[in-house]
Motif scaffolding. Structure first.
Motif, PDB file in Angstrom:
ATOM      1  N   GLU A 103       0.826  -1.207   0.000  1.00  0.00           N
ATOM      2  CA  GLU A 103       0.000   0.000   0.000  1.00  0.00           C
ATOM      3  C   GLU A 103       0.862   1.260   0.000  1.00  0.00           C
ATOM      4  O   GLU A 103       0.565   2.222  -0.697  1.00  0.00           O
ATOM      5  CB  GLU A 103      -0.920  -0.010   1.222  1.00  0.00           C
ATOM      6  CG  GLU A 103      -1.874   1.162   1.262  1.00  0.00           C
ATOM      7  CD  GLU A 103      -2.791   1.108   2.477  1.00  0.00           C
ATOM      8  OE1 GLU A 103      -3.484   2.095   2.710  1.00  0.00           O
ATOM      9  OE2 GLU A 103      -2.796   0.091   3.184  1.00  0.00           O
ATOM     10  N   THR A 104       1.953   1.235   0.731  1.00  0.00           N
ATOM     11  CA  THR A 104       2.857   2.382   0.772  1.00  0.00           C
ATOM     12  C   THR A 104       3.493   2.609  -0.589  1.00  0.00           C
ATOM     13  O   THR A 104       3.545   3.740  -1.086  1.00  0.00           O
ATOM     14  CB  THR A 104       3.964   2.155   1.829  1.00  0.00           C
ATOM     15  OG1 THR A 104       3.347   1.964   3.102  1.00  0.00           O
ATOM     16  CG2 THR A 104       4.901   3.329   1.890  1.00  0.00           C
ATOM     17  N   GLY A 112       0.794   3.693  -3.118  1.00  0.00           N
ATOM     18  CA  GLY A 112       0.249   5.017  -2.815  1.00  0.00           C
ATOM     19  C   GLY A 112       1.034   6.119  -3.502  1.00  0.00           C
ATOM     20  O   GLY A 112       0.460   7.046  -4.080  1.00  0.00           O
TER      21      GLY A 112
END
Length: 76
Positions: free
Chosen positions: A27-28, A31
């Motif tokens: 997700e990081t 993102g």
């Protein structure tokens, strides 16, 4: 509780933790890429809007030229 059940629970907890950590890292990473992609899409939208205006201006000029050459307004 028997040893097998404790082992199964331990493996389940370890796999859950590994999955959670992996998803957080993914997700990081995604993102930042999604933010960059959104910026690029916004830039493309602006360029398409400018291009639309320029094409409309050219269409108007061509229609005026057609009227000047033929002496009559185009149909439509």
């Amino acid at each position: 509780m028997s040893g097998e059940i404790l082992t199964i629970l331990g493996v389940g907890i370890a796999l859950g933790g590994l999955l959670y950590t992996s998803m957080a890292r993914l997700e990081t990473r995604l993102g930042g890429r999604i933010s960059a992609l959104e910026g690029r899409i916004h830039g493309l939208e602006a360029q398409i809007g400018q291009l639309r205006e320029r094409v409309a201006r050219l269409e108007g000029l061509l229609e005026g030229l057609r009227e000047a050459i033929t002496g009559r307004a185009a149909a439509g």
